[in-house]
Design a protein around this motif. Structure first.
Motif, PDB file in Angstrom:
ATOM      1  N   TYR A 142      22.383  35.580  12.049  1.00  0.00           N
ATOM      2  CA  TYR A 142      23.245  34.989  13.063  1.00  0.00           C
ATOM      3  C   TYR A 142      24.106  33.878  12.460  1.00  0.00           C
ATOM      4  O   TYR A 142      23.616  33.013  11.754  1.00  0.00           O
ATOM      5  N   SER A 143      25.411  33.908  12.781  1.00  0.00           N
ATOM      6  CA  SER A 143      26.298  32.848  12.296  1.00  0.00           C
ATOM      7  C   SER A 143      27.171  32.255  13.403  1.00  0.00           C
ATOM      8  O   SER A 143      27.973  31.371  13.143  1.00  0.00           O
ATOM      9  N   GLY A 144      27.027  32.730  14.628  1.00  0.00           N
ATOM     10  CA  GLY A 144      27.793  32.160  15.729  1.00  0.00           C
ATOM     11  C   GLY A 144      28.170  33.202  16.755  1.00  0.00           C
ATOM     12  O   GLY A 144      27.738  34.355  16.689  1.00  0.00           O
ATOM     13  N   PHE A 145      28.983  32.783  17.715  1.00  0.00           N
ATOM     14  CA  PHE A 145      29.440  33.691  18.764  1.00  0.00           C
ATOM     15  C   PHE A 145      30.856  33.293  19.170  1.00  0.00           C
ATOM     16  O   PHE A 145      31.349  32.218  18.813  1.00  0.00           O
ATOM     17  N   ASP A 146      31.506  34.154  19.919  1.00  0.00           N
ATOM     18  CA  ASP A 146      32.877  33.917  20.354  1.00  0.00           C
ATOM     19  C   ASP A 146      32.886  32.899  21.489  1.00  0.00           C
ATOM     20  O   ASP A 146      32.786  33.253  22.664  1.00  0.00           O
ATOM     21  N   LYS A 147      33.042  31.639  21.128  1.00  0.00           N
ATOM     22  CA  LYS A 147      33.020  30.565  22.119  1.00  0.00           C
ATOM     23  C   LYS A 147      34.238  30.602  23.036  1.00  0.00           C
ATOM     24  O   LYS A 147      34.229  30.013  24.110  1.00  0.00           O
ATOM     25  N   ALA A 148      35.276  31.317  22.632  1.00  0.00           N
ATOM     26  CA  ALA A 148      36.489  31.425  23.451  1.00  0.00           C
ATOM     27  C   ALA A 148      36.393  32.538  24.492  1.00  0.00           C
ATOM     28  O   ALA A 148      37.271  32.671  25.340  1.00  0.00           O
ATOM     29  N   SER A 149      35.321  33.330  24.452  1.00  0.00           N
ATOM     30  CA  SER A 149      35.175  34.426  25.415  1.00  0.00           C
ATOM     31  C   SER A 149      35.105  33.889  26.840  1.00  0.00           C
ATOM     32  O   SER A 149      34.346  32.957  27.128  1.00  0.00           O
ATOM     33  N   ALA A 150      35.886  34.494  27.716  1.00  0.00           N
ATOM     34  CA  ALA A 150      35.855  34.117  29.130  1.00  0.00           C
ATOM     35  C   ALA A 150      34.462  34.307  29.719  1.00  0.00           C
ATOM     36  O   ALA A 150      34.074  33.608  30.658  1.00  0.00           O
ATOM     37  N   LEU A 151      33.702  35.241  29.148  1.00  0.00           N
ATOM     38  CA  LEU A 151      32.381  35.559  29.695  1.00  0.00           C
ATOM     39  C   LEU A 151      31.337  34.475  29.451  1.00  0.00           C
ATOM     40  O   LEU A 151      30.241  34.546  29.992  1.00  0.00           O
ATOM     41  N   CYS A 152      31.682  33.469  28.665  1.00  0.00           N
ATOM     42  CA  CYS A 152      30.760  32.348  28.444  1.00  0.00           C
ATOM     43  C   CYS A 152      30.716  31.401  29.630  1.00  0.00           C
ATOM     44  O   CYS A 152      29.893  30.494  29.671  1.00  0.00           O
ATOM     45  N   GLU A 153      31.608  31.608  30.588  1.00  0.00           N
ATOM     46  CA  GLU A 153      31.681  30.734  31.753  1.00  0.00           C
ATOM     47  C   GLU A 153      31.423  31.537  33.021  1.00  0.00           C
ATOM     48  O   GLU A 153      31.623  32.751  33.066  1.00  0.00           O
ATOM     49  N   SER A 154      31.021  30.857  34.062  1.00  0.00           N
ATOM     50  CA  SER A 154      30.677  31.498  35.337  1.00  0.00           C
ATOM     51  C   SER A 154      31.824  32.319  35.920  1.00  0.00           C
ATOM     52  O   SER A 154      31.602  33.326  36.575  1.00  0.00           O
ATOM     53  N   SER A 155      33.054  31.898  35.690  1.00  0.00           N
ATOM     54  CA  SER A 155      34.198  32.600  36.277  1.00  0.00           C
ATOM     55  C   SER A 155      34.769  33.683  35.372  1.00  0.00           C
ATOM     56  O   SER A 155      35.762  34.325  35.720  1.00  0.00           O
ATOM     57  N   GLY A 156      34.161  33.930  34.239  1.00  0.00           N
ATOM     58  CA  GLY A 156      34.709  34.868  33.261  1.00  0.00           C
ATOM     59  C   GLY A 156      34.859  36.288  33.764  1.00  0.00           C
ATOM     60  O   GLY A 156      35.837  36.971  33.447  1.00  0.00           O
ATOM     61  N   LYS A 157      33.913  36.756  34.538  1.00  0.00           N
ATOM     62  CA  LYS A 157      33.996  38.128  35.051  1.00  0.00           C
ATOM     63  C   LYS A 157      35.185  38.290  35.990  1.00  0.00           C
ATOM     64  O   LYS A 157      35.833  39.336  36.004  1.00  0.00           O
ATOM     65  N   VAL A 158      35.490  37.253  36.742  1.00  0.00           N
ATOM     66  CA  VAL A 158      36.626  37.293  37.654  1.00  0.00           C
ATOM     67  C   VAL A 158      37.919  37.492  36.869  1.00  0.00           C
ATOM     68  O   VAL A 158      38.771  38.300  37.250  1.00  0.00           O
ATOM     69  N   ASP A 159      38.070  36.774  35.757  1.00  0.00           N
ATOM     70  CA  ASP A 159      39.283  36.899  34.943  1.00  0.00           C
ATOM     71  C   ASP A 159      39.449  38.331  34.426  1.00  0.00           C
ATOM     72  O   ASP A 159      40.549  38.888  34.460  1.00  0.00           O
ATOM     73  N   ILE A 160      38.361  38.929  33.981  1.00  0.00           N
ATOM     74  CA  ILE A 160      38.427  40.300  33.471  1.00  0.00           C
ATOM     75  C   ILE A 160      38.693  41.281  34.606  1.00  0.00           C
ATOM     76  O   ILE A 160      39.495  42.208  34.466  1.00  0.00           O
ATOM     77  N   LEU A 161      38.066  41.080  35.749  1.00  0.00           N
ATOM     78  CA  LEU A 161      38.300  41.957  36.901  1.00  0.00           C
ATOM     79  C   LEU A 161      39.763  41.888  37.358  1.00  0.00           C
ATOM     80  O   LEU A 161      40.347  42.904  37.734  1.00  0.00           O
ATOM     81  N   LYS A 162      40.352  40.710  37.323  1.00  0.00           N
ATOM     82  CA  LYS A 162      41.765  40.584  37.686  1.00  0.00           C
ATOM     83  C   LYS A 162      42.635  41.407  36.739  1.00  0.00           C
ATOM     84  O   LYS A 162      43.597  42.055  37.176  1.00  0.00           O
ATOM     85  N   ALA A 163      42.316  41.391  35.456  1.00  0.00           N
ATOM     86  CA  ALA A 163      43.073  42.190  34.481  1.00  0.00           C
ATOM     87  C   ALA A 163      42.885  43.688  34.748  1.00  0.00           C
ATOM     88  O   ALA A 163      43.844  44.467  34.673  1.00  0.00           O
ATOM     89  N   ILE A 164      41.668  44.080  35.069  1.00  0.00           N
ATOM     90  CA  ILE A 164      41.398  45.497  35.368  1.00  0.00           C
ATOM     91  C   ILE A 164      42.166  45.924  36.617  1.00  0.00           C
ATOM     92  O   ILE A 164      42.681  47.045  36.686  1.00  0.00           O
ATOM     93  N   LYS A 165      42.289  45.024  37.577  1.00  0.00           N
ATOM     94  CA  LYS A 165      43.013  45.353  38.805  1.00  0.00           C
ATOM     95  C   LYS A 165      44.515  45.529  38.572  1.00  0.00           C
ATOM     96  O   LYS A 165      45.211  46.038  39.434  1.00  0.00           O
ATOM     97  N   GLN A 166      44.986  45.146  37.409  1.00  0.00           N
ATOM     98  CA  GLN A 166      46.383  45.430  37.059  1.00  0.00           C
ATOM     99  C   GLN A 166      46.564  46.934  36.821  1.00  0.00           C
ATOM    100  O   GLN A 166      47.651  47.461  36.971  1.00  0.00           O
ATOM    101  N   GLN A 167      45.462  47.613  36.446  1.00  0.00           N
ATOM    102  CA  GLN A 167      45.494  49.051  36.173  1.00  0.00           C
ATOM    103  C   GLN A 167      44.933  49.878  37.330  1.00  0.00           C
ATOM    104  O   GLN A 167      45.321  51.028  37.509  1.00  0.00           O
ATOM    105  N   HIS A 168      43.988  49.306  38.051  1.00  0.00           N
ATOM    106  CA  HIS A 168      43.290  50.022  39.130  1.00  0.00           C
ATOM    107  C   HIS A 168      43.328  49.139  40.371  1.00  0.00           C
ATOM    108  O   HIS A 168      42.776  48.047  40.362  1.00  0.00           O
ATOM    109  N   GLN A 169      43.926  49.653  41.423  1.00  0.00           N
ATOM    110  CA  GLN A 169      44.140  48.836  42.614  1.00  0.00           C
ATOM    111  C   GLN A 169      42.837  48.322  43.219  1.00  0.00           C
ATOM    112  O   GLN A 169      42.708  47.148  43.538  1.00  0.00           O
ATOM    113  N   ILE A 170      41.842  49.199  43.363  1.00  0.00           N
ATOM    114  CA  ILE A 170      40.589  48.779  43.997  1.00  0.00           C
ATOM    115  C   ILE A 170      39.442  48.990  43.017  1.00  0.00           C
ATOM    116  O   ILE A 170      39.192  50.101  42.548  1.00  0.00           O
TER     117      ILE A 170
END
Length: 186
Positions: A142-170
């Motif tokens: 082990y040498s570290g992890f992606d500290k910039a990943s949105a998923l490291c924070e509670s709201s990270g899934k929301v950010d990714i879901l918003k991006a997915i909704k750009q391709q899929h309406q629902i």
């Protein structure tokens, strides 16, 4: 007699799943602690806090990984543990959804490569798998992890879901933890 089957009022175009505790019955970081025989109770307590009390944060994620220091070998073994502890009928449900032409995603605060390896076994395309990248040195330590990943924070899934909704309406999101809760309003 004409029987009309119930028809949903809304068509779901894509489904995203959390991994740990949803697609698989285990919490990956806790399993990594067990594999490395490292501070299992302390890691489990931190996981409980993140899942049920405070939500995830980059510092909490870093704290758990610093205790475990997973190896590349252990993270690859974790993918097999995810598979061996898959939730009942998980594979069949995903296959049915794919036959219905629904796009399937995994959005997880679990670690890559384990989540991606597990997702591939479920026939989910790599481009549809989101997890936190773990880094290793040339020896697989082990040498570290992606500290910039949105998923490291509670709201990270929301950010990714918003991006997915750009391709899929629902998009339907299915998860079991506190970090999945903000997705309800997405």
């Amino acid at each position: 007699m004409n029987k009309k089957l119930w028809q949903p009022q809304t068509t779901i175009h894509a489904i995203s799943f959390d991994c740990d505790g949803t697609l698989s019955n285990i919490e990956g970081i806790d399993e990594l602690a067990a594999l490395s025989h490292t501070k299992e109770e302390e890691v489990a307590a931190l996981t409980h806090r993140a899942m049920n009390l405070t939500g995830l944060s980059s510092s909490l994620y870093e704290q758990r990984l610093a205790l475990v220091k997973p190896t590349l070998e252990h993270t690859e073994s974790l993918a097999d543990l995810y598979w061996d502890n898959m939730t009942v009928d998980c594979q069949q449900v995903i296959e049915i959804l794919q036959r219905l032409n629904k796009e399937i995603y995994i959005i997880s605060a679990g670690n890559n490569p384990a989540v991606s390896l597990f997702g591939r076994k479920l026939s989910i395309p790599q481009k549809n798998i989101f997890a936190i990248d773990i880094f290793f040195d040339a020896k697989g330590n082990y040498s570290g992890f992606d500290k910039a990943s949105a998923l490291c924070e509670s709201s990270g899934k929301v950010d990714i879901l918003k991006a997915i909704k750009q391709q899929h309406q629902i998009v339907l999101h299915i998860g079991d933890g506190l970090n999945d809760t903000p997705a309800v309003d997405t």
